[in-house]
Design a protein around this motif. Structure first.
Motif, PDB file in Angstrom:
ATOM      1  N   UNK A  25       0.881  -1.071   0.035  1.00  0.00           N
ATOM      2  CA  UNK A  25       0.051  -0.157  -0.041  1.00  0.00           C
ATOM      3  C   UNK A  25       0.929   1.061   0.044  1.00  0.00           C
ATOM      4  N   UNK A  26       1.971   1.347   0.971  1.00  0.00           N
ATOM      5  CA  UNK A  26       2.849   2.585   0.663  1.00  0.00           C
ATOM      6  C   UNK A  26       3.402   2.616  -0.361  1.00  0.00           C
ATOM      7  N   UNK A  27       3.680   1.636  -1.180  1.00  0.00           N
ATOM      8  CA  UNK A  27       4.443   2.213  -2.495  1.00  0.00           C
ATOM      9  C   UNK A  27       3.455   2.409  -3.481  1.00  0.00           C
ATOM     10  N   UNK A  28       2.103   2.285  -3.274  1.00  0.00           N
ATOM     11  CA  UNK A  28       1.396   2.865  -4.342  1.00  0.00           C
ATOM     12  C   UNK A  28       1.199   4.357  -4.296  1.00  0.00           C
ATOM     13  N   UNK A  29       1.261   4.889  -5.428  1.00  0.00           N
ATOM     14  CA  UNK A  29       1.082   6.427  -5.309  1.00  0.00           C
ATOM     15  C   UNK A  29      -0.334   6.845  -5.077  1.00  0.00           C
ATOM     16  N   UNK A  30      -1.083   5.872  -5.095  1.00  0.00           N
ATOM     17  CA  UNK A  30      -2.649   6.345  -4.644  1.00  0.00           C
ATOM     18  C   UNK A  30      -2.668   6.666  -3.172  1.00  0.00           C
ATOM     19  N   UNK A  31      -1.831   6.163  -2.616  1.00  0.00           N
ATOM     20  CA  UNK A  31      -1.740   6.399  -0.952  1.00  0.00           C
ATOM     21  C   UNK A  31      -1.271   7.561  -0.493  1.00  0.00           C
ATOM     22  N   UNK A  32      -0.069   7.887  -1.140  1.00  0.00           N
ATOM     23  CA  UNK A  32       0.640   9.091  -0.912  1.00  0.00           C
ATOM     24  C   UNK A  32       1.873   9.251  -1.795  1.00  0.00           C
ATOM     25  N   UNK A  33       2.349  10.471  -1.698  1.00  0.00           N
ATOM     26  CA  UNK A  33       3.574  10.620  -2.773  1.00  0.00           C
ATOM     27  C   UNK A  33       4.154  11.964  -2.132  1.00  0.00           C
ATOM     28  N   UNK A  34       5.289  11.581  -1.131  1.00  0.00           N
ATOM     29  CA  UNK A  34       5.759  12.532  -0.494  1.00  0.00           C
ATOM     30  C   UNK A  34       7.155  12.072   0.087  1.00  0.00           C
ATOM     31  N   UNK A  35       7.968  12.882   0.699  1.00  0.00           N
ATOM     32  CA  UNK A  35       9.373  12.288   1.348  1.00  0.00           C
ATOM     33  C   UNK A  35       9.171  11.367   2.440  1.00  0.00           C
ATOM     34  N   UNK A  36       8.062  11.511   3.427  1.00  0.00           N
ATOM     35  CA  UNK A  36       7.753  10.632   4.299  1.00  0.00           C
ATOM     36  C   UNK A  36       7.622   9.561   3.921  1.00  0.00           C
ATOM     37  N   UNK A  37       6.731   9.367   2.869  1.00  0.00           N
ATOM     38  CA  UNK A  37       6.403   8.070   2.225  1.00  0.00           C
ATOM     39  C   UNK A  37       7.540   7.012   1.850  1.00  0.00           C
ATOM     40  N   UNK A  38       8.563   7.724   1.342  1.00  0.00           N
ATOM     41  CA  UNK A  38       9.885   7.115   0.815  1.00  0.00           C
ATOM     42  C   UNK A  38      10.458   6.605   2.200  1.00  0.00           C
ATOM     43  N   UNK A  39      10.551   7.253   3.326  1.00  0.00           N
ATOM     44  CA  UNK A  39      11.102   6.970   4.755  1.00  0.00           C
ATOM     45  C   UNK A  39      10.278   5.748   5.166  1.00  0.00           C
ATOM     46  N   UNK A  40       9.038   5.819   5.058  1.00  0.00           N
ATOM     47  CA  UNK A  40       8.153   4.916   5.690  1.00  0.00           C
ATOM     48  C   UNK A  40       8.377   3.493   4.885  1.00  0.00           C
ATOM     49  N   UNK A  41       8.372   3.458   3.483  1.00  0.00           N
ATOM     50  CA  UNK A  41       8.675   2.379   2.710  1.00  0.00           C
ATOM     51  C   UNK A  41      10.022   1.865   3.022  1.00  0.00           C
ATOM     52  N   UNK A  42      11.211   2.635   3.315  1.00  0.00           N
ATOM     53  CA  UNK A  42      12.530   2.210   3.654  1.00  0.00           C
ATOM     54  C   UNK A  42      12.529   1.652   5.005  1.00  0.00           C
TER      55      UNK A  42
END
Length: 128
Positions: free
Chosen positions: A69-86
């Motif tokens: 879900x986090x990798x989907x751009x439908x969920x969010x697309x921000x720097x915080x998303x990249x940290x969360x995915x990492x």
């Protein structure tokens, strides 16, 4: 995520028989025939494997869903998303290492444990 798990301990199969005795194995020092039983310690490792595997799968599934879900751009697309995915990716890596360590230790212990052991209880005894 798929894993390359070590070999599982083999449970007692229907119709499986103890090791075949050769001429020198028929008698033990007391002069009694040897009877064999499926090793309870080996069975404990089999049970442990089948107890641990569903838990490992459940944890993997619980991490895979938010990761997808986090990798989907439908969920969010921000720097915080990249940290969360990492972070989730690191947790998945740690889970893989933990899974490998736990299952390898069970598998190694099973490889060093005999499947069949001699039994004193079922052996016939003369003059008893």
């Amino acid at each position: 995520m798929s894993y390359l798990d070590p070999p599982a301990p083999r449970p007692l199969q229907p119709g499986e028989t103890p090791p075949a005795a050769n001429g020198s194995d028929l008698l033990i020092p007391g002069g009694q025939a040897t009877t064999w039983v499926f090793n309870p310690e080996y069975q404990r490792l089999v049970d442990l494997w089948f107890q641990v595997m569903p838990l490992m799968e459940k944890i993997s599934t619980l991490l895979d869903r938010p990761y997808t879900l986090a990798r989907s751009t439908d969920t969010w697309n921000a720097d915080v998303a990249k940290r969360y995915i990492q972070q989730i990716s690191e947790w998945r890596t740690r889970l893989g290492l933990y899974r490998q360590a736990v299952l390898t230790s069970i598998s190694d212990e099973a490889a060093d444990t005999p499947r069949w052991v001699p039994s004193k209880a079922g052996a016939p005894h003369a003059y008893s």
